[in-house]
Scaffold this motif. Sequence first.
Motif, PDB file in Angstrom:
ATOM      1  N   CYS A  31       0.840  -1.192   0.000  1.00 22.31           N
ATOM      2  CA  CYS A  31       0.000   0.000   0.000  1.00 22.31           C
ATOM      3  C   CYS A  31       0.877   1.246   0.000  1.00 22.31           C
ATOM      4  CB  CYS A  31      -0.918   0.001   1.217  1.00 22.31           C
ATOM      5  SG  CYS A  31      -2.006   1.439   1.309  1.00 22.31           S
ATOM      6  N   ARG A  32       0.551   2.198  -0.841  1.00 24.11           N
ATOM      7  CA  ARG A  32       1.333   3.435  -0.903  1.00 24.11           C
ATOM      8  C   ARG A  32       1.027   4.357   0.270  1.00 24.11           C
ATOM      9  NH1 ARG A  32       2.023   5.544  -6.986  1.00 24.11           N
ATOM     10  NH2 ARG A  32       2.943   3.651  -7.798  1.00 24.11           N
ATOM     11  N   TYR A  40      -7.008  -7.205  -0.531  1.00 23.05           N
ATOM     12  CA  TYR A  40      -7.918  -8.134  -1.180  1.00 23.05           C
ATOM     13  C   TYR A  40      -8.228  -7.603  -2.564  1.00 23.05           C
ATOM     14  CZ  TYR A  40     -11.612  -5.045   0.632  1.00 23.05           C
ATOM     15  OH  TYR A  40     -12.384  -3.961   0.949  1.00 23.05           O
ATOM     16  N   TRP A  41      -8.665  -8.497  -3.441  1.00 25.81           N
ATOM     17  CA  TRP A  41      -8.842  -8.209  -4.854  1.00 25.81           C
ATOM     18  C   TRP A  41     -10.293  -7.826  -5.144  1.00 25.81           C
ATOM     19  CZ3 TRP A  41      -6.396  -6.894  -8.959  1.00 25.81           C
ATOM     20  CH2 TRP A  41      -6.915  -7.133 -10.226  1.00 25.81           C
ATOM     21  N   ILE A  42     -10.473  -6.738  -5.883  1.00 28.11           N
ATOM     22  CA  ILE A  42     -11.801  -6.312  -6.346  1.00 28.11           C
ATOM     23  C   ILE A  42     -11.823  -6.544  -7.850  1.00 28.11           C
ATOM     24  CG2 ILE A  42     -13.462  -4.438  -6.498  1.00 28.11           C
ATOM     25  CD1 ILE A  42     -12.011  -3.144  -4.145  1.00 28.11           C
ATOM     26  N   LYS A  43     -12.477  -7.599  -8.278  1.00 27.76           N
ATOM     27  CA  LYS A  43     -12.435  -7.995  -9.678  1.00 27.76           C
ATOM     28  C   LYS A  43     -13.181  -7.027 -10.583  1.00 27.76           C
ATOM     29  CE  LYS A  43     -12.969 -11.810 -12.801  1.00 27.76           C
ATOM     30  NZ  LYS A  43     -13.228 -13.212 -12.991  1.00 27.76           N
ATOM     31  N   SER A  44     -14.241  -6.415 -10.106  1.00 27.13           N
ATOM     32  CA  SER A  44     -15.049  -5.542 -10.960  1.00 27.13           C
ATOM     33  C   SER A  44     -14.279  -4.313 -11.444  1.00 27.13           C
ATOM     34  CB  SER A  44     -16.317  -5.103 -10.230  1.00 27.13           C
ATOM     35  OG  SER A  44     -15.986  -4.380  -9.063  1.00 27.13           O
ATOM     36  N   VAL A  45     -13.306  -3.847 -10.678  1.00 29.53           N
ATOM     37  CA  VAL A  45     -12.504  -2.686 -11.075  1.00 29.53           C
ATOM     38  C   VAL A  45     -11.033  -3.049 -11.296  1.00 29.53           C
ATOM     39  CG1 VAL A  45     -13.992  -0.930 -10.063  1.00 29.53           C
ATOM     40  CG2 VAL A  45     -12.236  -1.994  -8.667  1.00 29.53           C
ATOM     41  N   TRP A  46     -10.688  -4.327 -11.236  1.00 32.67           N
ATOM     42  CA  TRP A  46      -9.337  -4.821 -11.443  1.00 32.67           C
ATOM     43  C   TRP A  46      -8.330  -4.067 -10.576  1.00 32.67           C
ATOM     44  CZ3 TRP A  46      -7.744  -9.052 -14.180  1.00 32.67           C
ATOM     45  CH2 TRP A  46      -8.702  -9.670 -14.966  1.00 32.67           C
ATOM     46  N   CYS A  50      -6.510  -2.110   0.170  1.00 35.51           N
ATOM     47  CA  CYS A  50      -5.803  -2.340   1.424  1.00 35.51           C
ATOM     48  C   CYS A  50      -6.809  -2.673   2.521  1.00 35.51           C
ATOM     49  CB  CYS A  50      -4.996  -1.097   1.787  1.00 35.51           C
ATOM     50  SG  CYS A  50      -4.113  -1.237   3.349  1.00 35.51           S
ATOM     51  N   ILE A  51      -6.502  -3.642   3.329  1.00 33.92           N
ATOM     52  CA  ILE A  51      -7.383  -4.034   4.425  1.00 33.92           C
ATOM     53  C   ILE A  51      -7.401  -2.965   5.512  1.00 33.92           C
ATOM     54  CG2 ILE A  51      -7.636  -5.708   6.298  1.00 33.92           C
ATOM     55  CD1 ILE A  51      -6.753  -7.859   4.351  1.00 33.92           C
ATOM     56  N   THR A  52      -6.277  -2.308   5.748  1.00 37.12           N
ATOM     57  CA  THR A  52      -6.160  -1.329   6.827  1.00 37.12           C
ATOM     58  C   THR A  52      -6.785   0.020   6.481  1.00 37.12           C
ATOM     59  OG1 THR A  52      -4.095  -2.373   7.481  1.00 37.12           O
ATOM     60  CG2 THR A  52      -4.548  -0.210   8.388  1.00 37.12           C
ATOM     61  N   CYS A  53      -6.315   0.647   5.399  1.00 42.98           N
ATOM     62  CA  CYS A  53      -6.762   2.018   5.105  1.00 42.98           C
ATOM     63  C   CYS A  53      -7.759   2.093   3.947  1.00 42.98           C
ATOM     64  CB  CYS A  53      -5.560   2.918   4.810  1.00 42.98           C
ATOM     65  SG  CYS A  53      -4.701   2.507   3.283  1.00 42.98           S
ATOM     66  N   ARG A  54      -8.075   0.968   3.322  1.00 44.83           N
ATOM     67  CA  ARG A  54      -9.032   0.879   2.220  1.00 44.83           C
ATOM     68  C   ARG A  54      -8.607   1.669   0.985  1.00 44.83           C
ATOM     69  NH1 ARG A  54     -13.587  -1.785   3.550  1.00 44.83           N
ATOM     70  NH2 ARG A  54     -14.782  -0.757   1.930  1.00 44.83           N
ATOM     71  N   SER A  55      -7.335   1.938   0.853  1.00 44.12           N
ATOM     72  CA  SER A  55      -6.799   2.611  -0.324  1.00 44.12           C
ATOM     73  C   SER A  55      -6.715   1.597  -1.461  1.00 44.12           C
ATOM     74  CB  SER A  55      -5.406   3.158  -0.019  1.00 44.12           C
ATOM     75  OG  SER A  55      -4.796   3.634  -1.177  1.00 44.12           O
ATOM     76  N   ARG A  56      -7.038   2.033  -2.669  1.00 43.59           N
ATOM     77  CA  ARG A  56      -7.014   1.123  -3.811  1.00 43.59           C
ATOM     78  C   ARG A  56      -5.735   1.296  -4.624  1.00 43.59           C
ATOM     79  NH1 ARG A  56     -13.177   0.884  -6.099  1.00 43.59           N
ATOM     80  NH2 ARG A  56     -14.042  -0.042  -4.213  1.00 43.59           N
TER      81      ARG A  56
END
Length: 91
Positions: A31-32, A40-46, A50-56
């Motif tokens: 995570c940056r 975890y992987w979000i397939k709909s947006v490829w 991040c589990i901690t801060c929810r940054s994609r």
Amino acid sequence: MNIFSFIAHFESEDACRLHFKSERDKAGVKCRRCANTHHYWIKSVWSYECITCRSRTSLRSGTIMQSSNLSFMTWYKAMFLMTITKKRLFI
């Protein structure tokens, strides 16, 4: 691997993406924002989240393809052609 087996193995954009994702999963994603390595992987947006801060983090982020609009198929073909050549290119 020759050009024919390459085309048979990476016949579509999705095949290239899935291969790149599996290789990226082996290497790990960091995570940056918080430097956490659990995603975890979000397939709909490829992308990874991040589990901690929810940054994609996108699949291309942090790679040579980061700001590119070229397809994964184009990148894979270019990487393949650059690695099979026996002669050096001096540009």
